[in-house]
Scaffold this motif. Structure first.
Motif, mmCIF file in Angstrom:
data_model
loop_
_atom_site.group_PDB
_atom_site.id
_atom_site.type_symbol
_atom_site.label_atom_id
_atom_site.label_comp_id
_atom_site.label_asym_id
_atom_site.label_seq_id
_atom_site.Cartn_x
_atom_site.Cartn_y
_atom_site.Cartn_z
ATOM 1 N N GLU A 53 0.835 -1.204 0.000
ATOM 2 C CA GLU A 53 0.000 0.000 0.000
ATOM 3 C C GLU A 53 0.875 1.260 0.000
ATOM 4 O O GLU A 53 0.646 2.185 0.772
ATOM 5 C CB GLU A 53 -0.936 0.014 1.225
ATOM 6 N N SER A 54 1.918 1.283 -0.820
ATOM 7 C CA SER A 54 2.884 2.389 -0.922
ATOM 8 C C SER A 54 3.654 2.628 0.378
ATOM 9 O O SER A 54 4.249 3.669 0.576
ATOM 10 C CB SER A 54 2.183 3.691 -1.335
ATOM 11 N N THR A 55 3.627 1.673 1.272
ATOM 12 C CA THR A 55 4.313 1.782 2.562
ATOM 13 C C THR A 55 5.468 0.795 2.596
ATOM 14 O O THR A 55 5.289 -0.384 2.319
ATOM 15 C CB THR A 55 3.333 1.464 3.714
ATOM 16 N N ASP A 56 6.661 1.295 2.923
ATOM 17 C CA ASP A 56 7.828 0.429 3.093
ATOM 18 C C ASP A 56 7.849 -0.070 4.529
ATOM 19 O O ASP A 56 7.806 0.727 5.469
ATOM 20 C CB ASP A 56 9.121 1.187 2.789
ATOM 21 N N LEU A 57 7.902 -1.382 4.686
ATOM 22 C CA LEU A 57 7.910 -2.009 6.007
ATOM 23 C C LEU A 57 9.096 -2.958 6.106
ATOM 24 O O LEU A 57 9.318 -3.769 5.206
ATOM 25 C CB LEU A 57 6.637 -2.838 6.228
ATOM 26 N N ALA A 58 9.833 -2.870 7.201
ATOM 27 C CA ALA A 58 10.942 -3.791 7.437
ATOM 28 C C ALA A 58 10.861 -4.273 8.880
ATOM 29 O O ALA A 58 10.704 -3.471 9.804
ATOM 30 C CB ALA A 58 12.278 -3.104 7.179
ATOM 31 N N LEU A 59 10.973 -5.582 9.061
ATOM 32 C CA LEU A 59 10.996 -6.174 10.398
ATOM 33 C C LEU A 59 12.425 -6.101 10.917
ATOM 34 O O LEU A 59 13.345 -6.648 10.302
ATOM 35 C CB LEU A 59 10.516 -7.628 10.339
ATOM 36 N N THR A 60 12.637 -5.405 12.044
ATOM 37 C CA THR A 60 13.998 -5.210 12.556
ATOM 38 C C THR A 60 14.306 -6.020 13.808
ATOM 39 O O THR A 60 15.465 -6.301 14.088
ATOM 40 C CB THR A 60 14.257 -3.722 12.855
ATOM 41 N N ASP A 61 13.274 -6.415 14.570
ATOM 42 C CA ASP A 61 13.536 -7.186 15.783
ATOM 43 C C ASP A 61 12.253 -7.855 16.260
ATOM 44 O O ASP A 61 11.155 -7.365 16.004
ATOM 45 C CB ASP A 61 14.080 -6.281 16.889
ATOM 46 N N VAL A 62 12.419 -8.981 16.954
ATOM 47 C CA VAL A 62 11.303 -9.688 17.568
ATOM 48 C C VAL A 62 11.740 -10.118 18.964
ATOM 49 O O VAL A 62 12.823 -10.648 19.145
ATOM 50 C CB VAL A 62 10.892 -10.939 16.745
ATOM 51 N N SER A 63 10.884 -9.862 19.940
ATOM 52 C CA SER A 63 11.119 -10.314 21.307
ATOM 53 C C SER A 63 9.941 -11.206 21.682
ATOM 54 O O SER A 63 8.794 -10.771 21.645
ATOM 55 C CB SER A 63 11.209 -9.119 22.254
ATOM 56 N N ASP A 64 10.224 -12.454 22.025
ATOM 57 C CA ASP A 64 9.155 -13.432 22.205
ATOM 58 C C ASP A 64 9.294 -14.168 23.526
ATOM 59 O O ASP A 64 10.270 -14.862 23.765
ATOM 60 C CB ASP A 64 9.213 -14.431 21.047
ATOM 61 N N SER A 65 8.302 -14.002 24.402
ATOM 62 C CA SER A 65 8.306 -14.732 25.673
ATOM 63 C C SER A 65 7.231 -15.817 25.697
ATOM 64 O O SER A 65 6.945 -16.388 26.740
ATOM 65 C CB SER A 65 8.084 -13.764 26.845
ATOM 66 N N ARG A 66 6.623 -16.099 24.519
ATOM 67 C CA ARG A 66 5.602 -17.150 24.462
ATOM 68 C C ARG A 66 6.252 -18.522 24.590
ATOM 69 O O ARG A 66 7.430 -18.712 24.298
ATOM 70 C CB ARG A 66 4.847 -17.094 23.125
ATOM 71 N N CYS A 67 5.453 -19.485 25.007
ATOM 72 C CA CYS A 67 5.934 -20.861 25.111
ATOM 73 C C CYS A 67 6.201 -21.427 23.720
ATOM 74 O O CYS A 67 5.438 -21.167 22.789
ATOM 75 C CB CYS A 67 4.875 -21.749 25.747
ATOM 76 N N PRO A 68 7.250 -22.242 23.565
ATOM 77 C CA PRO A 68 7.387 -22.989 22.314
ATOM 78 C C PRO A 68 6.187 -23.924 22.142
ATOM 79 O O PRO A 68 5.511 -24.268 23.127
ATOM 80 C CB PRO A 68 8.676 -23.785 22.525
ATOM 81 N N LEU A 69 5.920 -24.320 20.939
ATOM 82 C CA LEU A 69 4.742 -25.146 20.661
ATOM 83 C C LEU A 69 4.758 -26.492 21.372
ATOM 84 O O LEU A 69 3.708 -27.048 21.650
ATOM 85 C CB LEU A 69 4.610 -25.365 19.151
ATOM 86 N N ASP A 70 5.934 -27.032 21.655
ATOM 87 C CA ASP A 70 6.004 -28.369 22.249
ATOM 88 C C ASP A 70 6.272 -28.347 23.757
ATOM 89 O O ASP A 70 6.745 -29.316 24.314
ATOM 90 C CB ASP A 70 7.059 -29.213 21.530
ATOM 91 N N VAL A 71 5.948 -27.230 24.414
ATOM 92 C CA VAL A 71 6.177 -27.094 25.851
ATOM 93 C C VAL A 71 4.892 -26.598 26.505
ATOM 94 O O VAL A 71 4.200 -25.747 25.959
ATOM 95 C CB VAL A 71 7.321 -26.080 26.118
ATOM 96 N N ASP A 72 4.557 -27.139 27.679
ATOM 97 C CA ASP A 72 3.420 -26.652 28.453
ATOM 98 C C ASP A 72 3.937 -25.609 29.438
ATOM 99 O O ASP A 72 4.880 -25.863 30.185
ATOM 100 C CB ASP A 72 2.744 -27.793 29.219
#
Length: 156
Positions: A53-72
C-alpha cells in the motif's frame, strides 16, 4: 518361537503408533477465509523492506516470551515486533514502531499515523518448538496495512 517373534513385532508396531505427534510450526500465510480491509504482508526478519500500500515495512527485531509449541507453560507470554515504517505519499517519514500481541494489552497490536490514517496491524508472529533450533533465523510476522482500518477485534 514364531509366536514370540510375532508378539515382539506386533508390540513394536503398536508402540510406534502410540508415539505422540509433535507439533511443528505452521508457516504464516496471507490466505484467509474472511475478507478483511487492508493488505496482508508477511515480513521476514533481516530481509529488505517490503512495499505494501505504498508503505515500506521492514521487520527489525522480535522479542518473544511465548511458550514454544512443544512445551506446556503456566504463563502464555507475549511477543513484540519492531518495524521500520515509511510512506512518502502519506507524509510518514521513516520511523520505528513497536507492536505487540499481548493478552494483557489488547490494543498494542495496532499503530495508526494520526495525520494520514495509515494503519499497521500485527496479526501473527511465527512460532517454533523448543527442539528445532534458533527460531530467530526464520522469524516472520504477518501484518495488515491500510488506511483508517477499523479494529473491532484486537486479535484481528
Amino acid at each position: 518361537m514364531k509366536s514370540l517373534w510375532l508378539m515382539i513385532a506386533l508390540t513394536g508396531a503398536v508402540s510406534a503408533q502410540a508415539a505422540p505427534v509433535r507439533p511443528f510450526p505452521k508457516p504464516l500465510t496471507c490466505k484467509e477465509t474472511v475478507a478483511r480491509p487492508g493488505t496482508c504482508a508477511i515480513l521476514q526478519l533481516g530481509a529488505p523492506a517490503a512495499t505494501v500500500e505504498s508503505t515500506d515495512l521492514a521487520l527489525t527485531d522480535v522479542s518473544d516470551s511465548r511458550c514454544p509449541l512443544d512445551v506446556d507453560c503456566v504463563w502464555a507470554g507475549y511477543v513484540t515486533a519492531e518495524l521500520l515504517v515509511e510512506n512518502a505519499q502519506a507524509g510518514v517519514r521513516e520511523q520505528a514502531i513497536t507492536l505487540s500481541l499481548d493478552p494483557r494489552n489488547p490494543g498494542a497490536n495496532v499503530w495508526i499515523d494520526d495525520a494520514s490514517g495509515l494503519t499497521v496491524i500485527l496479526q501473527d508472529v511465527s512460532r517454533g518448538t523448543a527442539t528445532e533450533g534458533p527460531i530467530w533465523q526464520r522469524r516472520q510476522v504477518k501484518v495488515r496495512v491500510g488506511y483508517d482500518l477499523a479494529q473491532p477485534n484486537p486479535n484481528m
